[in-house]
Design a protein around this motif. Structure first.
Motif, PDB file in Angstrom:
ATOM      1  N   UNK A 195       0.821  -1.212   0.000  1.00 38.86           N
ATOM      2  CA  UNK A 195       0.000   0.000   0.000  1.00 38.86           C
ATOM      3  C   UNK A 195       0.852   1.258   0.000  1.00 38.86           C
ATOM      4  N   UNK A 196       2.066   1.157  -0.530  1.00 33.66           N
ATOM      5  CA  UNK A 196       3.023   2.255  -0.505  1.00 33.66           C
ATOM      6  C   UNK A 196       3.516   2.564  -1.914  1.00 33.66           C
ATOM      7  N   UNK A 197       3.802   3.837  -2.173  1.00 31.39           N
ATOM      8  CA  UNK A 197       4.421   4.263  -3.423  1.00 31.39           C
ATOM      9  C   UNK A 197       5.902   4.475  -3.163  1.00 31.39           C
ATOM     10  N   UNK A 198       6.752   3.790  -3.917  1.00 28.91           N
ATOM     11  CA  UNK A 198       8.196   3.933  -3.790  1.00 28.91           C
ATOM     12  C   UNK A 198       8.707   4.815  -4.922  1.00 28.91           C
ATOM     13  N   UNK A 199       9.514   5.812  -4.556  1.00 30.66           N
ATOM     14  CA  UNK A 199       9.999   6.797  -5.510  1.00 30.66           C
ATOM     15  C   UNK A 199      11.482   7.052  -5.262  1.00 30.66           C
ATOM     16  N   UNK A 204      18.088   8.439  -2.584  1.00 28.94           N
ATOM     17  CA  UNK A 204      17.186   7.854  -1.599  1.00 28.94           C
ATOM     18  C   UNK A 204      15.990   7.189  -2.264  1.00 28.94           C
ATOM     19  N   UNK A 205      15.508   6.150  -1.609  1.00 30.14           N
ATOM     20  CA  UNK A 205      14.249   5.531  -1.988  1.00 30.14           C
ATOM     21  C   UNK A 205      13.214   6.007  -0.975  1.00 30.14           C
ATOM     22  N   UNK A 206      12.249   6.796  -1.454  1.00 27.98           N
ATOM     23  CA  UNK A 206      11.233   7.383  -0.597  1.00 27.98           C
ATOM     24  C   UNK A 206       9.991   6.496  -0.604  1.00 27.98           C
ATOM     25  N   UNK A 207       9.448   6.221   0.572  1.00 31.11           N
ATOM     26  CA  UNK A 207       8.191   5.502   0.704  1.00 31.11           C
ATOM     27  C   UNK A 207       7.102   6.517   1.004  1.00 31.11           C
ATOM     28  N   UNK A 208       6.185   6.727   0.044  1.00 36.70           N
ATOM     29  CA  UNK A 208       5.140   7.737   0.173  1.00 36.70           C
ATOM     30  C   UNK A 208       3.772   7.081   0.369  1.00 36.70           C
ATOM     31  N   UNK A 209       2.915   7.770   1.102  1.00 35.64           N
ATOM     32  CA  UNK A 209       1.514   7.379   1.183  1.00 35.64           C
ATOM     33  C   UNK A 209       0.866   7.741  -0.160  1.00 35.64           C
ATOM     34  N   UNK A 210       0.346   6.778  -0.901  1.00 39.08           N
ATOM     35  CA  UNK A 210      -0.201   7.095  -2.233  1.00 39.08           C
ATOM     36  C   UNK A 210      -1.480   7.921  -2.178  1.00 39.08           C
ATOM     37  N   UNK A 211      -2.119   8.018  -1.025  1.00 37.73           N
ATOM     38  CA  UNK A 211      -3.346   8.795  -0.909  1.00 37.73           C
ATOM     39  C   UNK A 211      -3.070  10.273  -0.671  1.00 37.73           C
ATOM     40  N   UNK A 256      24.688  -1.001  -5.734  1.00 39.23           N
ATOM     41  CA  UNK A 256      23.458  -1.788  -5.794  1.00 39.23           C
ATOM     42  C   UNK A 256      23.098  -2.129  -4.356  1.00 39.23           C
ATOM     43  N   UNK A 257      21.839  -1.908  -3.992  1.00 35.62           N
ATOM     44  CA  UNK A 257      21.416  -2.041  -2.599  1.00 35.62           C
ATOM     45  C   UNK A 257      20.091  -2.773  -2.532  1.00 35.62           C
ATOM     46  N   UNK A 258      19.923  -3.618  -1.513  1.00 42.96           N
ATOM     47  CA  UNK A 258      18.642  -4.254  -1.235  1.00 42.96           C
ATOM     48  C   UNK A 258      18.133  -3.762   0.112  1.00 42.96           C
ATOM     49  N   UNK A 259      16.815  -3.465   0.161  1.00 43.92           N
ATOM     50  CA  UNK A 259      16.220  -2.846   1.328  1.00 43.92           C
ATOM     51  C   UNK A 259      14.910  -3.533   1.694  1.00 43.92           C
ATOM     52  N   UNK A 260      14.433  -3.226   2.910  1.00 40.28           N
ATOM     53  CA  UNK A 260      13.124  -3.669   3.378  1.00 40.28           C
ATOM     54  C   UNK A 260      12.259  -2.421   3.564  1.00 40.28           C
ATOM     55  N   UNK A 261      11.468  -2.046   2.570  1.00 36.02           N
ATOM     56  CA  UNK A 261      10.705  -0.796   2.659  1.00 36.02           C
ATOM     57  C   UNK A 261       9.742  -0.738   3.836  1.00 36.02           C
ATOM     58  N   UNK A 262       9.143  -1.865   4.229  1.00 36.46           N
ATOM     59  CA  UNK A 262       8.219  -1.842   5.363  1.00 36.46           C
ATOM     60  C   UNK A 262       8.899  -1.330   6.626  1.00 36.46           C
ATOM     61  N   UNK A 263      10.155  -1.704   6.786  1.00 28.29           N
ATOM     62  CA  UNK A 263      10.901  -1.323   7.986  1.00 28.29           C
ATOM     63  C   UNK A 263      11.747  -0.073   7.780  1.00 28.29           C
ATOM     64  N   UNK A 264      11.925   0.326   6.502  1.00 26.74           N
ATOM     65  CA  UNK A 264      12.817   1.435   6.225  1.00 26.74           C
ATOM     66  C   UNK A 264      14.261   1.097   6.521  1.00 26.74           C
ATOM     67  N   UNK A 265      14.637  -0.177   6.351  1.00 26.81           N
ATOM     68  CA  UNK A 265      15.970  -0.625   6.732  1.00 26.81           C
ATOM     69  C   UNK A 265      16.718  -1.241   5.557  1.00 26.81           C
ATOM     70  N   UNK A 266      18.029  -1.314   5.729  1.00 25.12           N
ATOM     71  CA  UNK A 266      18.939  -1.813   4.701  1.00 25.12           C
ATOM     72  C   UNK A 266      19.234  -3.281   4.924  1.00 25.12           C
ATOM     73  N   UNK A 267      19.182  -4.084   3.847  1.00 27.61           N
ATOM     74  CA  UNK A 267      19.650  -5.466   3.909  1.00 27.61           C
ATOM     75  C   UNK A 267      21.148  -5.527   3.649  1.00 27.61           C
ATOM     76  N   UNK A 268      21.564  -4.972   2.498  1.00 23.82           N
ATOM     77  CA  UNK A 268      22.982  -4.918   2.154  1.00 23.82           C
ATOM     78  C   UNK A 268      23.188  -3.950   1.011  1.00 23.82           C
TER      79      UNK A 268
END
Length: 382
Positions: A195-199, A204-211, A256-268
């Motif tokens: 339910x999130x818009x990633x931009x 930075x990868x921004x997680x926005x409320x799409x509403x 190159x980076x992998x992330x967990x957007x739900x948590x706003x955290x970095x995997x690697x």
């Protein structure tokens, strides 16, 4: 092979470079006359049952074309303004609509509506038969619009994002933030995640409320570095790849980076130059650097799984990772299928000799690519 070119956007772009205003010289090695010769294609033993399925001609593709793939269809657009929906298995035209404008960024689709941006910066939204509405945009757009949740989202090169009602074109909100004076005029990251818009916004990868367009969290994909504005460019380059709860993306010329957007955290994160997007599945993340050296990392931990230089300087597209292989297109129109676990050549097919201008996409068993000459080629991969 013609050098790939990346444009600058911003108030100082005109004076930043003398090589036709592009980022070829310093960041990609040189202008076209200085590009290294592509690696020769080597003999291999076919070990994949992929085969050509069908081909079409759409005319010159949109300048910044992304293809939308559903389970049974592909949606794509020509520069002349025609948006076509093709049956994935047969290539038959399921629907076609003429937008009446020459297209720049294309195409976004949700199965009912399609959205494109003209070369004159007009957002045009249509259904399967006719244009429904259009609106002038305030800034240049090179990233294909996203159609999701009864909204159309548009990302401009000034890093602003606008949301419109898909039915009537009402502007719903605008998101913008102050950024560096220069931006990369190259398709960025604009995608739905639950339910999130990633931009992508700068590095930075921004997680926005799409509403509402409000920020839920933000994650750093690549830390900008360098002594001047050009060297510090680290915008996110699409496409990004989602696998489950993770998203992997490239920061231009940085990492190159992998992330967990739900948590706003970095995997690697792993350092890697280049500007094409990444591909991923549950096991691997794959990307090529600016010289087309290909690397694969284990998705969960980021350990290097393999790397290969067999396709260096071939002008590779962003990759597609499917169950049997990693798929790249190149600037001479070849489609390469490499093994997921070792990067060895499993199969290779020619198209029409034109550079493959989109990342390969998959719908069911079909893998599709589009060439600069307007050729649309589908291959059955299982």
């Amino acid at each position: 092979m013609t050098a790939r070119r990346l444009s600058l956007a911003g108030s100082r772009a005109a004076s930043a470079w003398s090589c036709a205003g592009v980022l070829a010289a310093m960041l990609l090695g040189a202008c076209s006359s200085d590009r290294p010769a592509p690696s020769p294609l080597t003999a291999f033993e076919p070990r994949l049952s992929a085969q050509p399925a069908w081909k079409k001609d759409i005319g010159t593709p949109a300048a910044e074309l992304s293809v939308v793939a559903f389970r049974d269809r592909f949606v794509l657009a020509s520069r002349s303004g025609t948006v076509s929906t093709l049956d994935a298995l047969t290539g038959d035209v399921m629907s076609r609509v003429d937008t009446g404008v020459r297209l720049g960024a294309a195409v976004g689709a949700d199965g009912t509506h399609v959205a494109v941006v003209s070369q004159d910066n007009e957002l045009v939204v249509a259904d399967r038969t006719q244009v429904r509405w259009r609106v002038r945009l305030p800034a240049r757009v090179v990233t294909a619009p996203l159609v999701a949740g009864e909204r159309v989202f548009v990302q401009a090169v000034d890093r602003s994002v606008e949301a419109y009602d898909v039915l009537d074109g009402r502007k719903l909100w605008v998101y913008s933030r102050a950024g560096d004076p220069l931006a990369l005029a190259h398709p960025g990251v604009l995608m739905a995640f639950k339910d999130t818009l990633l931009v992508g916004s700068s590095a930075r990868l921004m997680a926005l409320d799409p509403l509402t367009g409000t920020v839920r969290n933000e994650m750093v994909v690549g830390q900008p570095r360098g002594t001047n504005e050009v060297e510090r460019l680290a915008d996110l380059a699409g496409p990004a790849a989602r696998v489950g709860d993770s998203v992997c993306a490239r920061s231009f010329q940085v990492a190159v980076t992998c992330l967990l957007p739900d948590r706003g955290s970095l995997l690697w994160t792993r350092p890697l130059g280049g500007f094409q997007g990444v591909g991923a599945d549950s096991d691997y993340v794959v990307a090529a650097d600016a010289s087309d050296r290909i690397s694969a990392w284990k998705r969960n931990a980021g350990d290097v799984a393999w790397s290969t230089e067999r396709l260096r300087h071939r002008g590779l597209s962003a990759p597609l990772v499917i169950s049997q292989a990693v798929v790249f297109g190149d600037a001479e129109g070849w489609l390469h299928f490499l093994s997921r676990d070792k990067g060895e050549t499993l199969q290779r097919f020619p198209t029409d000799g034109g550079a493959i201008v989109t990342a390969p996409v998959q719908a069911g068993p079909m893998v599709l690519v589009v060439t600069r000459k307007g050729g649309v080629f589908a291959f059955r991969a299982r």
